[in-house]
Design a protein around this motif. Structure first.
Motif, mmCIF file in Angstrom:
data_model
loop_
_atom_site.group_PDB
_atom_site.id
_atom_site.type_symbol
_atom_site.label_atom_id
_atom_site.label_comp_id
_atom_site.label_asym_id
_atom_site.label_seq_id
_atom_site.Cartn_x
_atom_site.Cartn_y
_atom_site.Cartn_z
ATOM 1 N N LYS A 55 0.901 -1.404 0.232
ATOM 2 C CA LYS A 55 0.045 -0.020 0.139
ATOM 3 C C LYS A 55 0.835 1.076 -0.223
ATOM 4 C CE LYS A 55 -3.651 2.176 3.076
ATOM 5 N NZ LYS A 55 -4.641 2.383 3.647
ATOM 6 N N PHE A 101 2.270 1.779 -3.562
ATOM 7 C CA PHE A 101 0.694 2.375 -4.252
ATOM 8 C C PHE A 101 1.013 3.881 -4.461
ATOM 9 C CE2 PHE A 101 -3.532 3.102 -4.963
ATOM 10 C CZ PHE A 101 -3.520 2.938 -5.578
ATOM 11 N N GLU A 102 0.466 4.093 -2.729
ATOM 12 C CA GLU A 102 0.630 5.370 -2.341
ATOM 13 C C GLU A 102 2.113 6.317 -3.320
ATOM 14 O OE1 GLU A 102 -0.108 5.569 1.406
ATOM 15 O OE2 GLU A 102 -1.920 5.014 1.994
ATOM 16 N N THR A 120 1.305 6.743 -7.022
ATOM 17 C CA THR A 120 0.692 7.578 -7.334
ATOM 18 C C THR A 120 1.114 9.077 -6.796
ATOM 19 O OG1 THR A 120 -1.254 5.678 -6.512
ATOM 20 C CG2 THR A 120 -1.987 8.316 -6.728
ATOM 21 N N THR A 136 -1.086 -4.520 -9.611
ATOM 22 C CA THR A 136 -1.857 -4.659 -8.166
ATOM 23 C C THR A 136 -3.129 -5.405 -9.327
ATOM 24 O OG1 THR A 136 -2.233 -2.537 -10.397
ATOM 25 C CG2 THR A 136 -1.618 -1.762 -8.873
ATOM 26 N N ASN A 194 -7.109 -4.796 -10.335
ATOM 27 C CA ASN A 194 -7.950 -4.424 -10.327
ATOM 28 C C ASN A 194 -6.840 -2.277 -10.072
ATOM 29 O OD1 ASN A 194 -9.678 -5.697 -11.055
ATOM 30 N ND2 ASN A 194 -10.495 -6.128 -9.234
ATOM 31 N N LYS A 195 -6.392 -2.559 -10.418
ATOM 32 C CA LYS A 195 -5.760 -1.105 -9.621
ATOM 33 C C LYS A 195 -5.887 -0.329 -8.512
ATOM 34 C CE LYS A 195 -4.911 -0.265 -14.517
ATOM 35 N NZ LYS A 195 -3.731 -1.016 -15.211
ATOM 36 N N LYS A 196 -5.659 -1.792 -8.174
ATOM 37 C CA LYS A 196 -5.627 -1.084 -6.246
ATOM 38 C C LYS A 196 -4.580 -2.328 -5.872
ATOM 39 C CE LYS A 196 -9.130 1.986 -5.555
ATOM 40 N NZ LYS A 196 -8.536 2.828 -5.496
ATOM 41 N N ASN A 200 -5.073 -6.491 -0.833
ATOM 42 C CA ASN A 200 -4.788 -6.115 0.723
ATOM 43 C C ASN A 200 -4.650 -7.722 1.441
ATOM 44 O OD1 ASN A 200 -6.212 -3.448 0.537
ATOM 45 N ND2 ASN A 200 -8.111 -5.263 0.037
#
Length: 556
Positions: free
Chosen positions: A161, A164-165, A168, A204, A206-208, A211
């Motif tokens: 995560k 990812f951040e 981004t 990723t 679905n682009k996330k 978890n």
């Protein structure tokens, strides 16, 4: 029923583990099981290390991957000999100081931070020199996890995560370019938005970011690992994969070329060591900063410690030792052939004594001395024959540079970020030079016999973690699990330190009185993540694994 998988409401205690025939200790249970599978198939500790390392490249992409660097210390019992492997890469031919004109420091992301990756060569070289099974057999567990999917563990999900951040935010910065210098920084770091597209496409769901508890698959990675296995990594350096890296680098104005990859070979090196209270503590020589541990131990030898471990005076002295050792290693450590001082000079005990005299009752600002005289994922393995491996590999900052080679699952590291742009610094960037490196496997010997392997991952926490684990084992007679579980401190910079919140209540106030700027932390993920396997005097092995990660020991 849904569970809060990141919750840690109650503290758990782990018992020390014993193994009769062999063990694998690492930060991911799936990777530990992969190594155990290889031991059960008849592989040795080296085969198990390669299998575990390759699986970690799949199951912990947040810390390492196919496009990173590696170091190994290998004990061969039949020879009573410790071998060192430096599989860190050098700067590409086009990576000159002039290429970064206008910048104050090396970039974190993009091709401007990418040096030649060494991990695939490490797997192939270890297998070639010491393995019993084929490289394909050793990489097969990792191939299966990549193809069929693996469970994402809590700490991996947290770091995923963060990446990812981070990426981004990079995209947002590109949209906000205002000045020519900002444009220059973005051009060297990322070039444009398209360079990050492959990371989001590959890592990723679905682009996330996935978890904890999610299943992640990467067929591209599986195919790449198969190609590395079948070609003994030749495709990565001199074949089809090298062509893909070259093509992608040229597309975005990167510096690495196929010619750089073709030139690269891992290096077998003689480990360096110091004797600490009867034990030989062994490290890979520079360009790694394992020498920082040895220098800190040498300084500590000149001081007296309280019998009780967790006292203000003990922790103060150890912090000061580490600060002084870091001051020197950060100034002098780089490619060994480019250092202005020698390893012997840095490890000279007379110099350590001189440094120890700087340590007083109050904290000091560390400065480099002049030592002239007349420094990720970690795993360790062992087998029934007494062979042991201490291995570490890394992408440096989480996924690394953010650069992913299309259709391969290869995330390139950002180890070039550790170079300096100061032309007067030993570690200044230049072609074919290896940068200061933070990953350090450790090994302990006594009277020319193996005691065991250990390591603590976590960038600049690594020497500090090793230093604390070693003193726990040797000075305070802790077993491997206790040595890892004990509360830790970390020197950050200047007078700033962090201590874990399970230290005794008086420690923070006592250190403040000595001049330290103390921050008490409850999030321990950045306080080092270690593993230990030691030989048991009654036969077999005694093992410990880190409570600060998803650690596991698989025993045989």
């Amino acid at each position: 029923m849904e569970f809060n998988v990141l919750s840690n409401r109650y503290k758990s205690e782990r018992n020390v583990m014993y193994a009769k025939n062999g063990a694998v200790a690492t930060s991911n249970p799936q990777a530990a099981q992969a190594g155990l599978e290889i031991l059960k198939k008849g592989g040795n500790a080296v085969d198990a290390a390669v299998a575990t390392a390759a699986t970690l490249a799949v199951t912990e992409p947040t810390s390492n991957g196919i496009g990173g660097d590696a170091y190994s210390l290998v004990w061969i019992e039949s020879e009573k000999k410790l071998y060192g492997l430096n599989a860190s890469g050098f700067a590409p031919e086009l990576m000159t100081k002039e290429a970064y004109k206008g910048l104050e420091k090396m970039p974190r992301h993009g091709f401007g931070a990418v040096t030649v990756p060494g991990i695939p060569s490490a797997w192939a070289e270890l297998n070639k020199k010491f393995g019993k099974l084929s490289l394909y057999e050793c990489l097969k567990p990792a191939i299966d996890y990549a193809r069929e999917g693996y469970i994402v563990y809590p700490n991996v999900a947290k770091l995923w995560k963060e990446s990812f951040e981070d990426y981004t935010n990079d995209l947002k910065e590109i949209d906000n370019i205002k000045t020519p210098i900002e444009k220059k920084e973005i051009e060297i770091n990322l070039t444009d938005k398209d360079i990050l597209k492959d990371w989001f496409d590959t890592f990723t769901i679905n682009k996330k970011a996935p978890n904890a508890g999610d299943i992640f698959k990467c067929e591209e990675q599986a195919k790449t690992l198969e190609e590395i296995a079948i070609t003994n990594a030749e495709s990565f350096y001199r074949g089809r994969i090298a062509d893909l890296i070259d093509k992608h680098s040229k597309k975005f104005g990167g510096m690495i070329r196929k010619s750089d990859l073709e030139r690269y070979r891992p290096q077998w090196v003689e480990p360096i060591s110091t004797n600490y209270k009867g034990y030989d503590i062994c490290e890979i020589p520079p360009n790694g900063h394992g020498i920082t541990v040895l220098m800190a131990l040498n300084i500590l030898k000149e001081l007296n410690l309280d019998e009780e471990k967790e006292t203000v005076d003990n922790i103060h002295k150890m912090i000061e030792c580490m600060k002084l050792a870091f001051a020197d290693s950060k100034k002098y450590v780089t490619d060994r052939e480019k250092m202005s001082v020698s390893v012997d000079e840095m490890l000279n005990q007379s110099y350590a004594k001189k440094r120890s005299e700087l340590i007083k009752d109050k904290a000091i600002l560390p400065k480099a001395g002049e030592p002239f005289c007349g420094g990720t994922v970690y795993l360790c393995t062992s087998d029934k024959d007494g062979n042991m491996v201490s291995h570490i590999q890394s992408n440096y900052m989480n996924f690394g540079s953010g650069v992913v080679i299309p259709n391969t699952g290869i995330a390139l590291h950002n180890r070039g970020n550790n170079f300096s742009l100061d032309e007067n610094h030993d570690n200044v960037v230049e072609p074919f030079k290896k940068p200061y490196h933070t990953i350090i496997p450790g090994f302990i010997k006594k009277d020319d016999a193996a005691i065991g392997c250990f390591g603590v991952m976590g960038a600049f926490m690594q020497p500090q973690g090793q230093f604390q684990v070693l003193t726990n084992l040797i000075d305070f007679n802790m077993n491997p699990q206790e040595a890892l579980d004990a509360p830790r401190w970390q020197w950050i910079d200047g007078m700033s330190i962090e201590i874990e919140d399970d230290m005794k209540e008086n420690i923070a106030n006592g250190l403040k009185e000595k001049g330290h700027d103390v921050k008490v932390v409850s999030d321990k993920i950045n306080m080092g993540r270690g593993q230990i396997i030691l030989k048991n005097k009654n036969g077999g092995y005694i093992c410990g694994t880190e409570k600060r990660c998803d650690g596991s020991v698989a025993i045989y």
